[in-house]
Design an enzyme around this catalytic site. Structure first.
Site, PDB file in Angstrom:
ATOM      1  N   GLU A 162      34.473 -66.415   2.978  1.00  0.00           N
ATOM      2  CA  GLU A 162      32.983 -66.402   2.829  1.00  0.00           C
ATOM      3  C   GLU A 162      32.223 -67.358   2.304  1.00  0.00           C
ATOM      4  O   GLU A 162      30.978 -67.607   2.721  1.00  0.00           O
ATOM      5  CB  GLU A 162      32.918 -65.230   1.622  1.00  0.00           C
ATOM      6  CG  GLU A 162      33.015 -63.912   2.126  1.00  0.00           C
ATOM      7  CD  GLU A 162      34.389 -63.243   2.241  1.00  0.00           C
ATOM      8  OE1 GLU A 162      35.215 -62.080   2.224  1.00  0.00           O
ATOM      9  OE2 GLU A 162      35.305 -64.042   1.807  1.00  0.00           O
ATOM     10  N   HIS A 204      31.254 -59.548   2.429  1.00  0.00           N
ATOM     11  CA  HIS A 204      32.097 -58.350   2.094  1.00  0.00           C
ATOM     12  C   HIS A 204      31.966 -57.942   0.478  1.00  0.00           C
ATOM     13  O   HIS A 204      32.407 -58.692  -0.282  1.00  0.00           O
ATOM     14  CB  HIS A 204      33.521 -58.347   2.509  1.00  0.00           C
ATOM     15  CG  HIS A 204      34.334 -57.365   2.152  1.00  0.00           C
ATOM     16  ND1 HIS A 204      33.975 -56.059   2.272  1.00  0.00           N
ATOM     17  CD2 HIS A 204      35.730 -57.514   1.441  1.00  0.00           C
ATOM     18  CE1 HIS A 204      35.008 -55.201   1.855  1.00  0.00           C
ATOM     19  NE2 HIS A 204      35.952 -55.806   1.328  1.00  0.00           N
ATOM     20  N   HIS A 259      22.543 -88.517 -12.636  1.00  0.00           N
ATOM     21  CA  HIS A 259      23.963 -87.783 -12.446  1.00  0.00           C
ATOM     22  C   HIS A 259      24.664 -88.414 -13.777  1.00  0.00           C
ATOM     23  O   HIS A 259      25.869 -88.094 -13.894  1.00  0.00           O
ATOM     24  CB  HIS A 259      24.578 -88.588 -11.183  1.00  0.00           C
ATOM     25  CG  HIS A 259      25.702 -87.791 -11.025  1.00  0.00           C
ATOM     26  ND1 HIS A 259      26.921 -88.341  -9.980  1.00  0.00           N
ATOM     27  CD2 HIS A 259      26.426 -86.676 -11.296  1.00  0.00           C
ATOM     28  CE1 HIS A 259      27.774 -87.706  -9.939  1.00  0.00           C
ATOM     29  NE2 HIS A 259      27.605 -86.464 -10.727  1.00  0.00           N
ATOM     30  N   GLY A 304      26.140 -81.137  -4.923  1.00  0.00           N
ATOM     31  CA  GLY A 304      27.279 -81.821  -5.710  1.00  0.00           C
ATOM     32  C   GLY A 304      28.538 -80.985  -5.389  1.00  0.00           C
ATOM     33  O   GLY A 304      29.686 -81.432  -5.684  1.00  0.00           O
ATOM     34  N   GLU A 328      31.677 -53.070   5.202  1.00  0.00           N
ATOM     35  CA  GLU A 328      30.407 -53.598   6.346  1.00  0.00           C
ATOM     36  C   GLU A 328      30.768 -53.126   7.782  1.00  0.00           C
ATOM     37  O   GLU A 328      29.816 -53.235   8.743  1.00  0.00           O
ATOM     38  CB  GLU A 328      30.670 -55.253   6.805  1.00  0.00           C
ATOM     39  CG  GLU A 328      30.314 -55.788   5.428  1.00  0.00           C
ATOM     40  CD  GLU A 328      31.158 -55.616   4.136  1.00  0.00           C
ATOM     41  OE1 GLU A 328      30.733 -55.404   3.270  1.00  0.00           O
ATOM     42  OE2 GLU A 328      32.394 -56.014   4.379  1.00  0.00           O
ATOM     43  N   GLY A 373      34.491 -56.769   6.146  1.00  0.00           N
ATOM     44  CA  GLY A 373      35.326 -55.639   5.410  1.00  0.00           C
ATOM     45  C   GLY A 373      35.077 -54.386   5.357  1.00  0.00           C
ATOM     46  O   GLY A 373      34.235 -54.044   6.512  1.00  0.00           O
ATOM     47  N   SER A 374      35.875 -53.404   4.763  1.00  0.00           N
ATOM     48  CA  SER A 374      35.505 -52.017   5.292  1.00  0.00           C
ATOM     49  C   SER A 374      34.107 -51.551   5.058  1.00  0.00           C
ATOM     50  O   SER A 374      33.609 -50.726   5.491  1.00  0.00           O
ATOM     51  CB  SER A 374      36.642 -51.266   4.486  1.00  0.00           C
ATOM     52  OG  SER A 374      36.532 -51.487   3.051  1.00  0.00           O
TER      53      SER A 374
END
Length: 532
Positions: free
Chosen positions: A53, A76, A283, A402, A34, A31-32
Site C-alpha cells: 500500500e 485495504h 534540517h 524526507g 474492497e 483485500g476482501s
C-alpha cells in the site's frame, strides 16, 4: 451537464462520479473489504496494481503531480491504511491531490470489533490528510467522495480520505452531479501593490523559488520576473520540483536547509521575494541572524499555514500564478542586467571505485533532452544539483517529506501520467529497498522507467550526518549483501551491474534505450560529502 435521475447503487453512482471527474485510473492493492467495489470492473477504467500500500499511494502521488489532476487510490481497511501512512505523509508534504478510499468491515459487524475492522477509521490518517470521513449512511458515500475530490484539488492541494464499509456498495442512492468548484484564490491587490513599489526601489533584489511555481505552471512568469529585476534566483531548501531552468543565467543555486547558511546567502540582498515555498525550511539547528536583520521579505504562496508560520516578512496568500500576473503588470517590461557569475561546471574524473559525481555527470550526458527525472538519493543531492542540472521545469520530481520509499513507485506513476516519455529514477540502494516491489508494476505495464541505483552499500545520508553531528560510530548504517540487479531480474525486469568506470557509458546507453523498465546498479565510492 445533464442531471441523472432515478436511484442507482452506491457503486454505480461512484463509478459514474469517478468517470465524470476524470479519475478512471485507480491505484490499489485489494483485500476482501474492497471486492464489492471492484466487482465487474468497467472496461474504460484502468486498475494499477501495486504490491504494497505504501507503493500504491506513492504511485498515485507521482501520477497526480505529473498530470495536475487528482488521482484515486483504493486501500485495504485498517492494516492497508497503516502500511500506506508513510506515503500519505509524503503526499501531504508534496501537496499531491489524492482521493484515498479504504474498505471497512460491514456496518452490521462494526459494534463487534470484527476482523479487519478499523476503529475510528476517519481519524487514522490524520493529521496528514486535508479532510477525512466515514459517511454516516451508505447513501452518502458518493457525495463524500465528491467532497474529498474538491478539497484535494483546492490549494494547497493534498490527500483526502474516505472510509467505505463493504456492504455500502449495493445500497441504493441518488447519483451525485459533479460541480464546478474554484481551486485558486486571488492575492490581496494592496499587498501586490506594496510588493511592486518595494521592488521598483530595490537595489539588490533576490528571488527564492519553490515547488508551487512548477505545480501551477508559472515557471515562465518566474523567468520574466527574474529578468525584469535582474535578480538572482535561488531554489528553496528541499524543493520537490524544478521551478526555474537551472541553466538560465539568473539561476544562482540551491539554498541549504541550514539557518546560518541561508542567512549568510540572503543577507546580501535588500529585498527577498519568496515564490511558492515556505520561507525557511531547516534540517539542522543553528542561529539565523536574518530574522533580526532589516531585509525586506515578501512571500507569495497558496498555503496560508506556510504564510502564517513565517517568522518575518509580508505574507501574500494566493495563487502564485495569479499573483505573478498581477505583479508583472506593474513592473517595467524587459531584461535588466545581472552581475551573477555563472557557476563553474567542472568535469569529474573517471576512476575506480566510481565517484558519484562522475556517475551523475555521465547520466547528464546520456539522458535524452525530454527525460523526466524522479530522484531519491538524499546523500547525493548536492552532487546532483551540480552535475545533473534540470534545464526544463516540469521534468523533475522528488519528495518533500524526507521519508524514504517514494522515488521508485512515484516514477511508475509519472510514467503512467506522461506516456511516451523516458523516466529515470535516480535512487540510493537504501531507498530502493523501501519500495522494490514497484518494479513488478513497471515490468507488468512495460513502462519506460530506467532505475539507476547509486549503490554505496549503506545509508549515505546517515554517513553524511555523522560528520555534521560529529558522531563517530553508530550501528545500522551499512547495507552489505544486497544485489538489486538480481532482485530486479526476479520481477522480469532487465538489469545489470556496473563496478568500473570504463563500462559505465555503455551500460547507461543500454539502460536508457530499453522498451520497458530497466535497472542499472552502479557501485560507487562509499564516501559521501558533508551535507551542511
Amino acid at each position: 451537464m445533464e442531471k441523472p435521475s432515478g436511484k442507482v447503487t452506491v457503486r454505480e453512482a461512484t463509478i459514474d462520479l469517478l468517470r465524470r471527474l476524470d479519475m478512471t485510473t485507480v491505484f490499489g492493492n485489494p483485500g476482501s473489504t474492497e471486492l464489492p467495489f471492484l466487482s465487474n470492473w468497467p472496461n474504460d477504467f484502468r486498475y494499477v496494481l501495486g504490491l504494497q500500500e505504501a507503493s500504491v499511494v506513492a504511485m498515485a502521488d507521482g501520477y497526480a503531480r505529473a498530470t495536475g489532476r487528482a488521482a484515486f487510490c483504493n486501500l485495504h481497511s485498517a492494516a492497508g491504511v497503516g502500511h500506506a501512512l508513510g506515503s500519505v505523509f509524503t503526499a501531504f508534504r508534496n501537496q499531491a491531490p489524492l482521493v484515498i478510499s479504504a474498505g471497512q468491515q460491514a456496518r452490521s459487524l462494526l459494534p463487534l470489533q470484527p476482523f479487519l475492522g478499523a476503529t475510528e477509521a476517519a481519524n487514522f490518517p490524520k493529521p496528514y490528510v486535508k479532510w477525512s470521513c466515514e459517511p454516516a449512511r451508505a447513501e452518502d458515500v458518493p457525495a463524500a467522495l465528491a467532497q474529498a475530490y474538491y478539497i484535494a484539488m483546492q490549494r494547497p492541494r493534498g490527500p483526502t480520505f474516505v472510509s467505505v464499509p463493504m456492504d455500502d456498495w449495493d445500497r441504493e442512492t441518488l447519483q451525485t452531479v459533479p460541480r464546478t468548484v474554484s481551486q485558486d484564490s486571488a492575492p490581496d491587490p494592496m499587498l501586490i501593490d506594496k510588493l511592486a513599489a518595494t521592488l521598483q526601489k530595490a537595489k539588490r533584489p533576490v528571488i527564492v523559488i519553490g515547488p508551487e511555481i512548477d505545480d501551477e505552471g508559472a515557471a515562465d512568469q518566474a523567468v520574466t520576473l527574474a529578468e525584469a529585476l535582474g535578480a538572482p534566483v535561488w531554489v528553496s531548501p528541499f524543493s520537490s520540483r524544478a521551478s526555474f531552468p537551472e541553466l538560465h543565467p539568473n539561476f544562482a543555486g540551491f539554498l541549504p536547509a541550514a539557518p546560518q547558511a541561508i542567512s549568510a546567502t540572503l543577507s546580501e540582498y535588500d529585498v527577498v521575494v519568496v515564490l511558492g515555498a515556505p520561507v525557511f525550511t531547516f534540517h539542522v539547528v543553528g542561529d539565523c541572524p536574518l530574522f533580526r536583520g532589516d531585509v525586506s521579505l515578501f512571500q507569495i504562496t497558496g498555503d496560508g499555514a506556510a504564510a502564517a508560520a513565517s517568522p518575518i516578512g509580508t505574507g501574500i496568500v494566493g495563487s502564485v500564478r495569479l499573483s505573478l500576473a498581477a505583479l508583472l503588470q506593474q513592473l517595467p517590461v524587459g531584461k535588466r542586467n545581472t552581475t551573477l557569475t555563472p557557476r563553474p561546471r567542472d568535469i569529474p574524473l573517471a576512476r575506480d571505485p566510481i565517484p558519484a559525481a562522475y556517475l551523475l555527470h555521465a547520466i547528464a550526458k546520456s539522458m535524452p533532452a525530454d527525460t523526466i527525472l524522479v530522484e531519491e538519493a538524499p546523500s547525493h543531492r548536492p552532487l546532483m544539483h551540480r552535475y545533473l542540472p534540470i534545464a526544463t521545469p516540469g521534468n523533475f520530481f522528488t519528495m518533500a517529506s524526507g521519508g524514504l520509499g517514494y522515488g521508485l513507485p512515484a516514477a511508475v506513476g509519472v510514467a503512467l501520467a506522461r506516456p511516451g516519455r523516458r523516466v529515470v529514477c535516480l535512487i540510493g540502494d537504501g531507498s530502493l529497498m523501501y519500495s522494490i516491489q514497484a518494479l513488478w508494476t513497471a515490468a507488468q505495464l512495460k513502462l519506460p522507467v530506467s532505475v539507476i541505483v547509486i549503490n554505496n552499500s549503506g545509508y549515505g545520508a546517515m554517513r553524511s550526518f555523522m560528520q555534521t553531528l560529529n558522531v563517530q560510530s553508530t550501528p545500522g548504517i551499512d547495507l552489505p549483501g544486497i544485489d538489486p540487479a538480481r532482485i530486479a531480474e526476479g520481477f522480469e525486469c532487465s538489469a545489470a551491474r556496473v563496478t568500473e568506470a570504463a563500462g559505465l557509458e555503455k551500460a547507461l546507453a543500454e539502460a536508457l534505450s530499453q522498451n520497458g523498465p530497466s535497472l542499472l546498479d552502479v557501485i560507487v565510492d562509499p564516501d559521501v560529502p558533508k551535507l551542511y
